[in-house]
Design a protein around this motif. Structure first.
Motif, short mmCIF file in Angstrom:
data_model
loop_
_atom_site.label_atom_id
_atom_site.label_comp_id
_atom_site.label_asym_id
_atom_site.label_seq_id
_atom_site.Cartn_x
_atom_site.Cartn_y
_atom_site.Cartn_z
N UNK A 239 -26.48 2.03 26.71
CA UNK A 239 -27.30 1.30 25.73
C UNK A 239 -28.70 1.07 26.28
N UNK A 240 -28.79 0.66 27.54
CA UNK A 240 -30.10 0.40 28.15
C UNK A 240 -30.93 1.68 28.26
N UNK A 250 -34.26 3.75 34.50
CA UNK A 250 -33.21 4.64 34.00
C UNK A 250 -32.63 5.50 35.13
N UNK A 251 -33.48 5.84 36.14
CA UNK A 251 -32.99 6.61 37.28
C UNK A 251 -31.98 5.80 38.09
N UNK A 252 -32.23 4.49 38.20
CA UNK A 252 -31.28 3.61 38.90
C UNK A 252 -29.93 3.63 38.20
N UNK A 253 -29.94 3.47 36.88
CA UNK A 253 -28.69 3.44 36.13
C UNK A 253 -27.96 4.78 36.20
N UNK A 292 -34.09 -4.83 43.04
CA UNK A 292 -35.41 -4.25 43.32
C UNK A 292 -35.77 -3.15 42.33
N UNK A 293 -34.76 -2.59 41.65
CA UNK A 293 -35.07 -1.57 40.64
C UNK A 293 -35.71 -2.17 39.40
N UNK A 294 -35.63 -3.49 39.26
CA UNK A 294 -36.32 -4.16 38.15
C UNK A 294 -37.81 -3.83 38.17
N UNK A 295 -38.34 -3.62 39.37
CA UNK A 295 -39.76 -3.26 39.51
C UNK A 295 -40.07 -1.93 38.83
N UNK A 296 -39.05 -1.09 38.67
CA UNK A 296 -39.26 0.24 38.09
C UNK A 296 -39.47 0.19 36.58
N UNK A 297 -39.18 -0.95 35.96
CA UNK A 297 -39.34 -1.07 34.51
C UNK A 297 -40.79 -0.83 34.12
N UNK A 298 -41.71 -1.35 34.91
CA UNK A 298 -43.14 -1.19 34.60
C UNK A 298 -43.87 -0.70 35.84
N UNK A 299 -43.37 0.36 36.45
CA UNK A 299 -43.93 0.87 37.70
C UNK A 299 -45.39 1.28 37.59
N UNK A 300 -45.82 2.00 36.53
CA UNK A 300 -47.24 2.38 36.44
C UNK A 300 -48.18 1.18 36.47
#
Length: 310
Positions: A239-240, A250-253, A292-300
């Motif tokens: 779903x995410x 998405x790469x983390x999941x 720490x993958x939460x940071x990847x949500x808005x990495x740019x």
């Protein structure tokens, strides 16, 4: 002079052991991880439309994070108190280290942490104060009674692990569906970890008459239930990835889905505690990486901000 130096050295060594024992009792690494997770979740998931500098400068947010850390640390103390005999069987060396601090000292730390958390909660709002009072009571009730109850103990353990994020939802008044999906994923992963811990601790649970799933229904049924949880966990992951903007997370999941599936053959071939410890370690890595993958949500956007400091 030599005896004096030796006495002084022994005194310092004893203090170091007691400090290490206290840190082990409150699981300082877990407490710190939850604090970081709360901060990242606030910035990127719970209040993404609020400027980062505004979030970081909000003293009430820091009161919530510190109060949550205090109640979690106190929860580990009370849990260790009730599990002391079982832990001597399951993890004797760690338990002996934690027993270096007097019970009276641990009780003083326990009440101090809980009292401070309640006061900090009241400084945020009366609702936050009420939340921490309820959370402290629930932690005690879980350790005292519920932990020994079949199935309910695992559910409550997972719920207590996720609960510190609920107070953030209350504070920011944000109940977006994506938050519930993230929360359900975390709840399921922690539920799996609790079940693996029960398999690890089967010997001590049997000796102390804990009514856990492996004790009451056996290892095979427990493994089937773990397999079911793994399959269910794929639902919030899908779903995410498919319905929400989660950026590079998405790469983390994708990675953790593979890791969870790898754990299944390892689980079913397990006959010793060593294999369960390995699966537990993998689940810990998944949880830590998730923070720490939460940071990847808005990495740019994060990269653009970093460029301004270079």
């Amino acid at each position: 002079m030599t005896k004096s130096k030796e006495k002084h050295s022994n005194h310092i060594q004893m203090i170091a052991i007691k400090v290490l024992s206290l840190f082990s009792s409150v699981r300082l690494y877990n407490v710190g991880l939850v604090a970081v997770a709360q901060l990242f979740a606030t910035i990127f998931i719970i209040a993404p439309e609020t400027a980062v500098i505004q979030v970081l400068s909000d003293y009430k947010l820091w009161l919530i994070i510190i109060a949550s850390a205090a109640t979690i640390a106190a929860g580990y103390i009370i849990n260790n108190f009730y599990d002391r005999e079982k832990d001597l069987i399951n993890r004797p060396q760690k338990t002996l280290l934690e027993n270096q601090v007097k019970q009276s000292t641990l009780w003083a730390v326990y009440f101090t942490l809980n009292g401070a958390a309640f006061i900090m909660g009241l400084l945020v709002s009366w609702r936050a104060g009420l939340f921490y009072m309820a959370y402290i009571t629930a932690m005690w009730f879980y350790s005292h009674k519920i932990k020994r109850v079949l199935f309910i103990g695992n559910l409550m353990a997972a719920a207590l692990a996720v609960a510190p994020f609920f107070v953030l939802f209350m504070y920011y008044k944000n109940f977006y569906p994506v938050i519930l999906v993230h929360g359900s994923f975390l709840f399921l992963i922690i539920g799996m970890r609790e079940l693996i811990k029960d398999l690890e601790n089967l010997r001590g649970d049997l000796a102390q008459n804990y009514q856990t799933l492996p004790v009451v229904l056996g290892e095979t049924v427990s493994k089937k239930f773990y397999t079911l949880l793994t399959i269910i966990t794929i639902v919030p992951v899908a779903v995410l990835i498919l319905y929400y903007e989660i950026g590079y997370m998405s790469y983390y999941f994708t990675f953790i889905t593979g890791a969870l599936l790898v754990c299944l053959p390892l689980l079913w071939s397990s006959r010793r505690k060593r294999e369960y410890l390995l699966i537990h370690f993998i689940l810990k890595i998944i949880i830590v990486a998730g923070v720490f993958s939460i940071l990847l949500i808005d990495l740019p956007a994060i990269m653009d901000r970093l460029k301004t400091f270079i």
